[in-house]
Design a protein around this motif. Structure first.
Motif, PDB file in Angstrom:
ATOM      1  N   GLU A  35      16.670   3.668  -3.236  1.00  0.00           N
ATOM      2  CA  GLU A  35      18.068   4.031  -3.421  1.00  0.00           C
ATOM      3  C   GLU A  35      18.591   3.181  -4.570  1.00  0.00           C
ATOM      4  OE1 GLU A  35      22.322   3.954  -1.009  1.00  0.00           O
ATOM      5  OE2 GLU A  35      20.419   3.940   0.113  1.00  0.00           O
ATOM      6  N   LEU A  36      18.782   3.813  -5.722  1.00  0.00           N
ATOM      7  CA  LEU A  36      19.103   3.090  -6.944  1.00  0.00           C
ATOM      8  C   LEU A  36      20.609   2.919  -7.090  1.00  0.00           C
ATOM      9  CD1 LEU A  36      16.480   4.820  -9.243  1.00  0.00           C
ATOM     10  CD2 LEU A  36      16.246   2.743  -7.869  1.00  0.00           C
ATOM     11  N   ALA A  37      21.203   2.181  -6.153  1.00  0.00           N
ATOM     12  CA  ALA A  37      22.632   1.901  -6.166  1.00  0.00           C
ATOM     13  C   ALA A  37      22.890   0.643  -6.983  1.00  0.00           C
ATOM     14  CB  ALA A  37      23.128   1.727  -4.733  1.00  0.00           C
ATOM     15  N   LEU A  38      24.119   0.111  -6.897  1.00  0.00           N
ATOM     16  CA  LEU A  38      24.455  -1.114  -7.619  1.00  0.00           C
ATOM     17  C   LEU A  38      23.487  -2.230  -7.231  1.00  0.00           C
ATOM     18  CD1 LEU A  38      26.431  -2.407  -9.596  1.00  0.00           C
ATOM     19  CD2 LEU A  38      27.849  -3.067  -7.624  1.00  0.00           C
ATOM     20  N   GLU A  39      23.156  -2.305  -5.927  1.00  0.00           N
ATOM     21  CA  GLU A  39      22.085  -3.176  -5.452  1.00  0.00           C
ATOM     22  C   GLU A  39      20.972  -2.274  -4.932  1.00  0.00           C
ATOM     23  OE1 GLU A  39      21.748  -7.182  -2.843  1.00  0.00           O
ATOM     24  OE2 GLU A  39      22.385  -5.430  -1.719  1.00  0.00           O
ATOM     25  N   PRO A  40      19.958  -2.034  -5.732  1.00  0.00           N
ATOM     26  CA  PRO A  40      18.890  -1.109  -5.333  1.00  0.00           C
ATOM     27  C   PRO A  40      18.209  -1.547  -4.036  1.00  0.00           C
ATOM     28  CG  PRO A  40      18.725  -1.653  -7.663  1.00  0.00           C
ATOM     29  CD  PRO A  40      19.719  -2.596  -7.068  1.00  0.00           C
ATOM     30  N   LYS A  41      17.785  -0.558  -3.246  1.00  0.00           N
ATOM     31  CA  LYS A  41      17.062  -0.811  -2.011  1.00  0.00           C
ATOM     32  C   LYS A  41      15.752  -0.037  -2.035  1.00  0.00           C
ATOM     33  CE  LYS A  41      21.303  -1.378   0.700  1.00  0.00           C
ATOM     34  NZ  LYS A  41      22.103  -0.879   1.860  1.00  0.00           N
ATOM     35  N   TYR A  42      14.723  -0.660  -1.483  1.00  0.00           N
ATOM     36  CA  TYR A  42      13.397  -0.054  -1.494  1.00  0.00           C
ATOM     37  C   TYR A  42      12.749  -0.188  -0.113  1.00  0.00           C
ATOM     38  CZ  TYR A  42      14.198  -0.963  -6.465  1.00  0.00           C
ATOM     39  OH  TYR A  42      14.745  -1.032  -7.724  1.00  0.00           O
ATOM     40  N   GLU A  43      12.034   0.851   0.303  1.00  0.00           N
ATOM     41  CA  GLU A  43      11.279   0.826   1.558  1.00  0.00           C
ATOM     42  C   GLU A  43       9.926   1.485   1.327  1.00  0.00           C
ATOM     43  OE1 GLU A  43      13.390   2.787   4.633  1.00  0.00           O
ATOM     44  OE2 GLU A  43      15.051   1.353   4.682  1.00  0.00           O
ATOM     45  N   ALA A  44       8.897   0.945   1.984  1.00  0.00           N
ATOM     46  CA  ALA A  44       7.569   1.527   1.852  1.00  0.00           C
ATOM     47  C   ALA A  44       6.788   1.337   3.142  1.00  0.00           C
ATOM     48  CB  ALA A  44       6.815   0.892   0.686  1.00  0.00           C
ATOM     49  N   GLN A  45       5.966   2.319   3.457  1.00  0.00           N
ATOM     50  CA  GLN A  45       5.020   2.240   4.565  1.00  0.00           C
ATOM     51  C   GLN A  45       3.661   2.642   4.028  1.00  0.00           C
ATOM     52  OE1 GLN A  45       8.046   4.148   5.203  1.00  0.00           O
ATOM     53  NE2 GLN A  45       8.916   2.208   5.868  1.00  0.00           N
ATOM     54  N   ALA A  46       2.632   1.905   4.415  1.00  0.00           N
ATOM     55  CA  ALA A  46       1.301   2.192   3.883  1.00  0.00           C
ATOM     56  C   ALA A  46       0.242   1.957   4.939  1.00  0.00           C
ATOM     57  CB  ALA A  46       1.018   1.328   2.655  1.00  0.00           C
ATOM     58  N   LYS A  47      -0.801   2.761   4.881  1.00  0.00           N
ATOM     59  CA  LYS A  47      -1.966   2.607   5.757  1.00  0.00           C
ATOM     60  C   LYS A  47      -3.198   2.509   4.868  1.00  0.00           C
ATOM     61  CE  LYS A  47      -4.366   4.603   9.735  1.00  0.00           C
ATOM     62  NZ  LYS A  47      -4.358   5.683  10.753  1.00  0.00           N
ATOM     63  N   PHE A  48      -3.948   1.429   5.038  1.00  0.00           N
ATOM     64  CA  PHE A  48      -5.106   1.155   4.193  1.00  0.00           C
ATOM     65  C   PHE A  48      -6.403   1.402   4.973  1.00  0.00           C
ATOM     66  CE2 PHE A  48      -1.557  -1.479   2.954  1.00  0.00           C
ATOM     67  CZ  PHE A  48      -1.518  -1.356   1.566  1.00  0.00           C
ATOM     68  N   GLU A  49      -7.422   1.908   4.269  1.00  0.00           N
ATOM     69  CA  GLU A  49      -8.734   2.132   4.880  1.00  0.00           C
ATOM     70  C   GLU A  49      -9.831   1.662   3.926  1.00  0.00           C
ATOM     71  OE1 GLU A  49      -9.463   3.163   7.829  1.00  0.00           O
ATOM     72  OE2 GLU A  49      -7.566   3.991   8.577  1.00  0.00           O
ATOM     73  N   ASN A  50     -10.788   0.907   4.473  1.00  0.00           N
ATOM     74  CA  ASN A  50     -12.021   0.564   3.762  1.00  0.00           C
ATOM     75  C   ASN A  50     -11.767  -0.097   2.402  1.00  0.00           C
ATOM     76  OD1 ASN A  50     -14.861   0.549   3.987  1.00  0.00           O
ATOM     77  ND2 ASN A  50     -15.015   2.223   2.510  1.00  0.00           N
ATOM     78  N   VAL A  51     -10.816  -1.016   2.353  1.00  0.00           N
ATOM     79  CA  VAL A  51     -10.503  -1.713   1.106  1.00  0.00           C
ATOM     80  C   VAL A  51     -11.526  -2.825   0.862  1.00  0.00           C
ATOM     81  CG1 VAL A  51      -8.788  -3.136  -0.082  1.00  0.00           C
ATOM     82  CG2 VAL A  51      -8.058  -1.187   1.311  1.00  0.00           C
ATOM     83  N   ASN A  52     -12.023  -2.916  -0.342  1.00  0.00           N
ATOM     84  CA  ASN A  52     -12.991  -3.940  -0.736  1.00  0.00           C
ATOM     85  C   ASN A  52     -12.238  -5.224  -1.053  1.00  0.00           C
ATOM     86  OD1 ASN A  52     -14.646  -5.610  -2.490  1.00  0.00           O
ATOM     87  ND2 ASN A  52     -16.073  -3.881  -2.565  1.00  0.00           N
ATOM     88  N   LEU A  53     -12.412  -6.258  -0.215  1.00  0.00           N
ATOM     89  CA  LEU A  53     -11.666  -7.496  -0.394  1.00  0.00           C
ATOM     90  C   LEU A  53     -12.029  -8.218  -1.693  1.00  0.00           C
ATOM     91  CD1 LEU A  53     -11.640  -9.036   3.193  1.00  0.00           C
ATOM     92  CD2 LEU A  53      -9.705  -8.083   1.935  1.00  0.00           C
ATOM     93  N   ALA A  54     -13.286  -8.188  -2.068  1.00  0.00           N
ATOM     94  CA  ALA A  54     -13.693  -8.860  -3.303  1.00  0.00           C
ATOM     95  C   ALA A  54     -13.000  -8.232  -4.504  1.00  0.00           C
ATOM     96  CB  ALA A  54     -15.209  -8.799  -3.458  1.00  0.00           C
ATOM     97  N   ALA A  55     -12.931  -6.908  -4.542  1.00  0.00           N
ATOM     98  CA  ALA A  55     -12.273  -6.226  -5.655  1.00  0.00           C
ATOM     99  C   ALA A  55     -10.770  -6.468  -5.627  1.00  0.00           C
ATOM    100  CB  ALA A  55     -12.566  -4.725  -5.589  1.00  0.00           C
ATOM    101  N   LEU A  56     -10.177  -6.443  -4.446  1.00  0.00           N
ATOM    102  CA  LEU A  56      -8.730  -6.654  -4.321  1.00  0.00           C
ATOM    103  C   LEU A  56      -8.325  -8.045  -4.789  1.00  0.00           C
ATOM    104  CD1 LEU A  56      -5.901  -5.851  -3.261  1.00  0.00           C
ATOM    105  CD2 LEU A  56      -6.637  -6.675  -1.005  1.00  0.00           C
ATOM    106  N   THR A  57      -9.018  -9.058  -4.308  1.00  0.00           N
ATOM    107  CA  THR A  57      -8.622 -10.430  -4.643  1.00  0.00           C
ATOM    108  C   THR A  57      -9.055 -10.838  -6.047  1.00  0.00           C
ATOM    109  OG1 THR A  57     -10.621 -11.250  -3.517  1.00  0.00           O
ATOM    110  CG2 THR A  57      -8.588 -11.175  -2.244  1.00  0.00           C
ATOM    111  N   ALA A  58     -10.012 -10.125  -6.633  1.00  0.00           N
ATOM    112  CA  ALA A  58     -10.429 -10.431  -8.004  1.00  0.00           C
ATOM    113  C   ALA A  58      -9.305 -10.176  -8.994  1.00  0.00           C
ATOM    114  CB  ALA A  58     -11.655  -9.608  -8.387  1.00  0.00           C
ATOM    115  N   ALA A  59      -8.312  -9.379  -8.587  1.00  0.00           N
ATOM    116  CA  ALA A  59      -7.187  -9.084  -9.470  1.00  0.00           C
ATOM    117  C   ALA A  59      -6.229 -10.262  -9.597  1.00  0.00           C
ATOM    118  CB  ALA A  59      -6.437  -7.855  -8.954  1.00  0.00           C
ATOM    119  N   THR A  60      -6.391 -11.294  -8.739  1.00  0.00           N
ATOM    120  CA  THR A  60      -5.534 -12.485  -8.782  1.00  0.00           C
ATOM    121  C   THR A  60      -6.406 -13.707  -9.070  1.00  0.00           C
ATOM    122  OG1 THR A  60      -4.071 -11.484  -7.134  1.00  0.00           O
ATOM    123  CG2 THR A  60      -3.871 -13.863  -7.482  1.00  0.00           C
TER     124      THR A  60
END
Length: 199
Positions: A35-60
């Motif tokens: 909701e892009l109001a004067l003070e924007p608000k954001y909401e998200a819901q996500a479901k993850f499956e079979n994520v490779n931890l080595a690949a994910l953390t290599a990005a940091t």
């Protein structure tokens, strides 16, 4: 990464539903609303499956080469404001994740417990589960269970945005003293907690 979903625009409101995307060797499904109001608000819901931890953390840079294994779970978050600092300050999230054949390359937990002090090396987990909340710029670990090859541990505590640990470990099997895991994630320290005082 490929992304599929249904995007709707209604004035200052935007929503993405039935979203599906590739995510570090696995998939993520979910929805996003803004909701892009004067003070924007954001909401998200996500479901993850079979994520490779080595690949994910290599990005940091500070997490690279620390973790491996696969992860699955769900995450719900909301925030508001403009700018990175305001968004992080207002961030509120809840999640639960399961890990399989995971490895942490910053501490040999079994050897550290045996000698009563942190020992470098790696810890392998047949499985792990964490239920967490995120408030006040800190991950609060409401429930953490670690299944090592020869031991089962319960834990609770926190990890802040600077990746400093404050976690209490209790062995479920075999029974052992309680330990306190503190310090930076890249070089954690393990100390034996004093026994509880008898009433």
């Amino acid at each position: 990464h490929k992304l599929h979903g249904t995007l709707e625009l209604d004035g200052r409101r935007m929503s993405l539903s039935d979203a599906l995307a590739d995510f570090y060797g696995g998939t993520v499904r979910g929805s996003f609303r803004a909701e892009l109001a004067l003070e924007p608000k954001y909401e998200a819901q996500a479901k993850f499956e079979n994520v490779n931890l080595a690949a994910l953390t290599a990005a940091t840079a500070t997490l690279k080469n620390l973790f491996s294994g696969t992860a699955a779970g769900e995450l719900s978050l909301s925030t508001r404001g403009i700018g990175r600092e305001n968004l992080l300050r207002a961030l509120d999230a809840q999640g639960a994740f399961e890990f399989r054949d995971a490895q942490f390359r910053g501490l040999d937990l079994a050897e550290s417990v045996r000698v009563g002090a942190a020992r470098p090396g790696f810890s392998s987990f047949r499985s792990a589960f964490v239920r967490l909340n995120l408030t006040a710029e800190k991950f609060q670990l409401e429930e953490l269970r670690l299944a090592l090859p020869a031991a089962l541990w319960d834990a609770e505590g926190s990890v802040d945005f600077a990746r400093r640990l404050d976690i209490r470990l209790h062995s479920v099997a075999p029974p052992s003293p309680t330990f306190h895991l503190i310090g930076p994630l890249s070089a954690p320290q393990l100390v034996r907690s004093p026994p509880a005082k008898k009433p």
